[in-house]
Scaffold this active site. Structure first.
Site, short mmCIF file in Angstrom:
data_model
loop_
_atom_site.label_atom_id
_atom_site.label_comp_id
_atom_site.label_asym_id
_atom_site.label_seq_id
_atom_site.Cartn_x
_atom_site.Cartn_y
_atom_site.Cartn_z
N ASN A 223 0.85 -1.20 0.00
CA ASN A 223 0.00 0.00 0.00
C ASN A 223 0.88 1.24 0.00
O ASN A 223 2.11 1.14 -0.05
CB ASN A 223 -0.96 -0.02 1.19
CG ASN A 223 -0.21 -0.06 2.51
OD1 ASN A 223 0.48 0.89 2.87
ND2 ASN A 223 -0.34 -1.16 3.24
N ASP A 292 -4.83 -6.10 5.08
CA ASP A 292 -5.89 -6.95 5.64
C ASP A 292 -5.90 -8.33 4.99
O ASP A 292 -6.46 -9.27 5.54
CB ASP A 292 -7.26 -6.27 5.43
CG ASP A 292 -7.49 -5.18 6.47
OD1 ASP A 292 -7.19 -5.42 7.65
OD2 ASP A 292 -7.96 -4.09 6.09
N LYS A 302 9.60 -17.34 -9.07
CA LYS A 302 8.97 -16.23 -9.78
C LYS A 302 7.89 -16.76 -10.73
O LYS A 302 8.17 -17.67 -11.52
CB LYS A 302 10.03 -15.45 -10.57
CG LYS A 302 9.47 -14.24 -11.27
CD LYS A 302 10.52 -13.49 -12.06
CE LYS A 302 9.86 -12.39 -12.87
NZ LYS A 302 10.78 -11.75 -13.80
N ASP A 321 -6.29 -9.22 12.51
CA ASP A 321 -6.42 -7.82 12.91
C ASP A 321 -5.52 -7.66 14.14
O ASP A 321 -5.89 -8.06 15.25
CB ASP A 321 -7.89 -7.51 13.23
CG ASP A 321 -8.07 -6.09 13.75
OD1 ASP A 321 -7.06 -5.41 14.03
OD2 ASP A 321 -9.23 -5.66 13.90
N PHE A 342 -4.74 4.05 14.32
CA PHE A 342 -4.98 5.07 13.30
C PHE A 342 -6.10 4.55 12.41
O PHE A 342 -6.14 3.36 12.12
CB PHE A 342 -3.72 5.31 12.45
CG PHE A 342 -2.80 6.36 13.01
CD1 PHE A 342 -2.08 6.13 14.17
CD2 PHE A 342 -2.65 7.58 12.35
CE1 PHE A 342 -1.23 7.09 14.68
CE2 PHE A 342 -1.79 8.56 12.85
CZ PHE A 342 -1.08 8.31 14.01
N LYS A 360 -12.33 -2.54 18.05
CA LYS A 360 -10.97 -3.01 18.39
C LYS A 360 -10.67 -2.85 19.88
O LYS A 360 -9.57 -3.20 20.31
CB LYS A 360 -9.95 -2.26 17.53
CG LYS A 360 -10.03 -2.60 16.04
CD LYS A 360 -9.09 -1.72 15.20
CE LYS A 360 -9.35 -1.84 13.71
NZ LYS A 360 -8.54 -2.87 13.05
O1 PMT Z 1 3.09 6.16 6.45
P1 PMT Z 1 2.61 7.50 5.92
O2 PMT Z 1 2.89 7.65 4.44
O3 PMT Z 1 3.14 8.66 6.72
O4 PMT Z 1 1.02 7.54 6.03
C1 PMT Z 1 0.42 7.59 7.29
C2 PMT Z 1 -0.82 6.69 7.37
C3 PMT Z 1 -1.89 7.23 6.44
C4 PMT Z 1 -0.46 5.25 6.96
C5 PMT Z 1 -1.29 6.71 8.88
O5 PMT Z 1 -1.61 8.04 9.22
C6 PMT Z 1 -2.49 5.80 9.07
O6 PMT Z 1 -3.65 6.19 8.91
N1 PMT Z 1 -2.23 4.53 9.46
C7 PMT Z 1 -3.26 3.47 9.63
C8 PMT Z 1 -3.56 2.87 8.29
C9 PMT Z 1 -4.58 1.76 8.39
O7 PMT Z 1 -4.22 0.62 8.21
O8 PMT Z 1 -5.78 2.13 8.79
P2 PMT Z 1 -7.03 1.11 8.98
O9 PMT Z 1 -8.17 2.02 9.25
O10 PMT Z 1 -7.11 0.15 7.86
O11 PMT Z 1 -6.67 0.30 10.29
C10 PMT Z 1 -7.06 0.72 11.58
C11 PMT Z 1 -6.01 0.32 12.60
O12 PMT Z 1 -5.91 -1.11 12.66
C12 PMT Z 1 -4.63 0.84 12.30
O13 PMT Z 1 -4.05 1.28 13.50
C13 PMT Z 1 -3.90 -0.38 11.75
O14 PMT Z 1 -2.51 -0.34 12.09
C14 PMT Z 1 -4.59 -1.52 12.45
N2 PMT Z 1 -4.66 -2.77 11.66
C15 PMT Z 1 -5.14 -2.77 10.40
C16 PMT Z 1 -5.20 -3.96 9.72
C17 PMT Z 1 -4.78 -5.14 10.32
N3 PMT Z 1 -4.82 -6.30 9.69
N4 PMT Z 1 -4.32 -5.10 11.58
C18 PMT Z 1 -4.26 -3.94 12.26
O15 PMT Z 1 -3.83 -3.93 13.41
#
Ligand code: PMT
Length: 420
Positions: A223, A292, A302, A321, A342, A360
């Site tokens: 991503n 995810d 490859k 998660d 985040f 969460k």
């Molecule tokens: O790295 P940069 O270029 O500076 O960009 C910053 C950012 C946009 C990546 C950052 O500010 C941000 O938003 N990070 C979280 C991105 C994300 O995965 O968001 P989400 O809404 O999909 O996930 C919610 C939370 O669950 C996040 O804290 C994530 O780390 C966590 N998560 C997500 C998926 C997963 N399988 N396990 C998780 O723990």
């Protein structure tokens, strides 16, 4: 007035703004690097007064510093004009911070003995501001027990701060410890001295960057995360005294200095790293963009176009998660770190962040709209909303370093009543 050395406490997002820094330059070859240091201090908003030893003036002309600072360089304690125009007591009194770079073995020895036979050592003894030494000398001089004892005495007895020296090829052609710390690292050390140490002794685990989910040895699903937001949080927390473990997915960012960095490739490696580090921490802040899904059956060779056809189908498995898993485990244990997530959203940003906060089982979600051109992925700035059960708080558009400090301000408040 006498007493312990005073420490001015600044906003950690801009700790050098409008502060008076005395840069003391000792007589070593690294004196030329002090020019860059002075430039960086001025760029960060500080007002700089340079004080040089007589020997330092053999390496760099006082006029160079005068041009950089716009102030007369103080070189001679016994000059009638300099002492009346500048005056070592005024310089010492006015200082918010004294930084000696390079601090030669000779300067360290004189400071440790309390000898004040020139302008630099006099200012260091007369000031009540914190003193930060950046030693630089030949490796054998540095490793000499007398030098080491002098440094210990300065730290233990006078509360002097020390940055470096670095390890590497020295001007004397020896290799080893003795190099002046990089000017940017000296600036960061100065920032730490002037920042509140409100996370001192707290262990923070911070995730950053994307995950790469392998399709074959060459290709992956990833991503747009650059890691900038997570790295900014890690640097900000370290500046405030935290012991930081940064768990970083693949990024192109320079390796942070002085942090414990665990590099991981994919979500499951990040999960393993979190499992090792999260439970002893005061807080876990998840800025990483964790995939995810992952390819269900990555190939160990490859993939060839001829083998997979023109419209290949990739079957995906769900990744765990990680944040949700930490939230559930903390609820089961009845104890654990503060959890900050985040939420990267494209619409109804606060609404989705609030839903994630509950789902969460975390304490704080930092919501950002990743469709905005100056916020979210890869850019240097961000604009976020802090979402908690008790309400929301907006943090306006700012450099990610500033946003990181504003998030940490809230983390500090939230961990204060907790046992660890
Ligand atoms: O790295 P940069 O270029 O500076 O960009 C910053 C950012 C946009 C990546 C950052 O500010 C941000 O938003 N990070 C979280 C991105 C994300 O995965 O968001 P989400 O809404 O999909 O996930 C919610 C939370 O669950 C996040 O804290 C994530 O780390 C966590 N998560 C997500 C998926 C997963 N399988 N396990 C998780 O723990």
């Amino acid at each position: 007035m006498s007493g312990p050395r005073e420490r001015k406490v600044q906003d950690p997002a801009a700790p050098l703004k409008d502060v008076e820094i005395v840069v003391g330059v000792g007589g070593g070859i690294a004196a030329y690097k002090a020019c860059e240091l002075v430039r960086l201090f001025i760029k960060a908003g500080a007002k700089v007064q340079v004080v040089m030893t007589r020997r330092a003036t053999k390496f760099v002309g006082p006029l160079t510093f005068q041009a950089l600072t716009g102030r007369k360089t103080f070189t001679d304690l016994f000059s009638l004009t300099q002492e009346s125009e500048i005056g070592h007591i005024q310089v010492a009194d006015r200082a918010d911070l004294v930084v000696v770079a390079p601090a030669t073995a000779n300067v360290c020895a004189r400071l440790a003995a309390g000898i004040t036979d020139d302008a630099l050592t006099s200012v260091c003894l007369a000031t009540r501001a914190p003193v930060l030494l950046a030693p630089s000398m030949n490796v054998n001089m540095w490793q000499h027990p007398i030098t080491q004892a002098n440094l210990r005495r300065l730290v233990d007895v006078a509360g002097t701060f020390v940055v470096g020296p670095g390890d590497g090829f020295l001007a004397c052609r020896w290799t080893g410890p003795g190099r002046l710390a990089e000017p940017a690292d000296i600036v960061e050390a100065a920032c730490r001295v002037l920042s509140p140490q409100d996370l001192a002794g707290k262990r923070l685990v911070i995730t950053a960057g994307p995950t790469h989910e392998a399709l074959d040895p060459v290709r992956y699903l990833g991503n747009r995360s650059s890691g900038k937001m997570g790295y900014a949080l890690a640097a900000a927390a370290a500046r405030r005294g935290a012991l930081v473990t940064l768990i970083a997915g693949p990024t192109a960012l320079p390796e942070p200095v002085g942090l414990d960095v665990v590099h991981v490739e994919d979500a499951r490696a990040m999960e393993a790293a979190l499992g090792s580090h999260a439970w002893g921490a005061s807080a876990v802040i998840m800025a990483a963009a964790i995939a995810d899904f992952r390819p269900a059956a990555p190939s160990d060779k490859k993939l060839k176009r001829t083998e997979i056809g023109l419209q290949p189908t990739i079957v995906l498995d769900s990744n765990p998660d990680l944040l949700g898993g930490l939230g559930a485990e903390r609820a089961r244990r009845g104890d654990g770190p503060l959890l900050v997530g985040f939420a990267a959203e494209t619409h109804d940003v606060v609404g989705y962040a609030r839903a994630k906060l509950t789902a969460k089982q975390v304490d704080l979600m930092v919501a950002n709209d990743v469709t905005e051109p100056d916020a979210g992925f890869a850019v240097d700035t961000n604009r976020v909303v802090l979402v908690e059960a008790s309400g929301t708080r907006e943090i306006p558009l700012a450099d990610k370093a500033v946003v990181a400090h504003r998030i940490l301000d809230r983390v500090v408040e939230l961990i204060a009543p907790r046992a660890r």
